[in-house]
Design a protein around this motif. Structure first.
Motif, short mmCIF file in Angstrom:
data_model
loop_
_atom_site.label_atom_id
_atom_site.label_comp_id
_atom_site.label_asym_id
_atom_site.label_seq_id
_atom_site.Cartn_x
_atom_site.Cartn_y
_atom_site.Cartn_z
N TYR A 1 0.81 -1.22 0.00
CA TYR A 1 0.00 0.00 0.00
C TYR A 1 0.85 1.27 0.00
O TYR A 1 0.47 2.28 -0.58
N ALA B 1 -13.47 1.00 -2.88
CA ALA B 1 -12.30 0.25 -2.44
C ALA B 1 -12.58 -0.43 -1.09
O ALA B 1 -12.22 -1.59 -0.89
N VAL B 2 -13.22 0.31 -0.18
CA VAL B 2 -13.58 -0.27 1.12
C VAL B 2 -14.56 -1.42 0.92
O VAL B 2 -14.44 -2.49 1.54
N GLU B 3 -15.55 -1.23 0.08
CA GLU B 3 -16.55 -2.27 -0.20
C GLU B 3 -15.89 -3.50 -0.83
O GLU B 3 -16.24 -4.64 -0.50
N ALA B 4 -14.95 -3.29 -1.72
CA ALA B 4 -14.26 -4.42 -2.37
C ALA B 4 -13.48 -5.24 -1.34
O ALA B 4 -13.50 -6.47 -1.37
N ASP B 5 -12.79 -4.55 -0.42
CA ASP B 5 -12.06 -5.27 0.62
C ASP B 5 -13.01 -6.06 1.52
O ASP B 5 -12.74 -7.20 1.88
N TYR B 6 -14.13 -5.45 1.89
CA TYR B 6 -15.12 -6.13 2.73
C TYR B 6 -15.67 -7.38 2.02
O TYR B 6 -15.77 -8.45 2.62
N THR B 7 -15.99 -7.23 0.74
CA THR B 7 -16.52 -8.37 -0.02
C THR B 7 -15.49 -9.48 -0.13
O THR B 7 -15.80 -10.66 0.05
N PHE B 8 -14.25 -9.14 -0.40
CA PHE B 8 -13.19 -10.12 -0.52
C PHE B 8 -12.98 -10.87 0.80
O PHE B 8 -12.89 -12.10 0.82
N LEU B 9 -12.92 -10.13 1.90
CA LEU B 9 -12.72 -10.77 3.19
C LEU B 9 -13.91 -11.63 3.59
O LEU B 9 -13.76 -12.69 4.19
N SER B 10 -15.14 -11.19 3.22
CA SER B 10 -16.33 -11.99 3.51
C SER B 10 -16.30 -13.29 2.73
O SER B 10 -16.65 -14.35 3.25
#
Length: 114
Positions: free
Chosen positions: A46, A96-105
């Motif tokens: 990052y 970007a926050v939503e993508a990280d949340y979806t990936f981790l879910s």
């Protein structure tokens, strides 16, 4: 009305000091060197992408402000052009926050619960 187009006499355009352009060129060179240094010193993750994007936005802002004469435009035009750009950046941040949340879910719930 003779049917001939009217000619309007325009005065000389606004001139900006050449020193301003030299300062911006030097600053663009420094920012480009710093962007190159990110790769040279092998920053990763990052931090690498954040630095690259910061330098990119700073260079683009300088070019737009000085070379495209945005600094000398009326404030209403600055507002009309600046607000959508800010809204887009905020939207990209939310996505970007939503993508990280979806990936981790997906990692959590589709890996068999372990």
């Amino acid at each position: 009305m003779s049917g001939q187009p009217e000619t309007v006499s325009h005065g000389e355009g606004q001139q900006h000091p050449i020193g301003l352009y030299f300062k911006v060129w030097i600053l663009l060179f420094v920012l480009s060197s710093m962007s190159y240094a990110v790769d040279y010193f092998h920053f990763v993750g990052y931090l690498r992408w954040t630095l690259i994007l910061v330098f990119m936005f700073l260079k683009a802002g300088l070019i737009i402000t000085v070379f495209m004469h945005f600094a000398w435009e009326p404030s209403t035009l600055k507002l009309a052009l600046g607000l959508p750009v800010i809204a887009i950046v905020v939207f990209i941040g939310f996505m970007a926050v939503e993508a990280d949340y979806t990936f981790l879910s997906r990692l959590t719930f589709m890996s068999g619960g372990t």
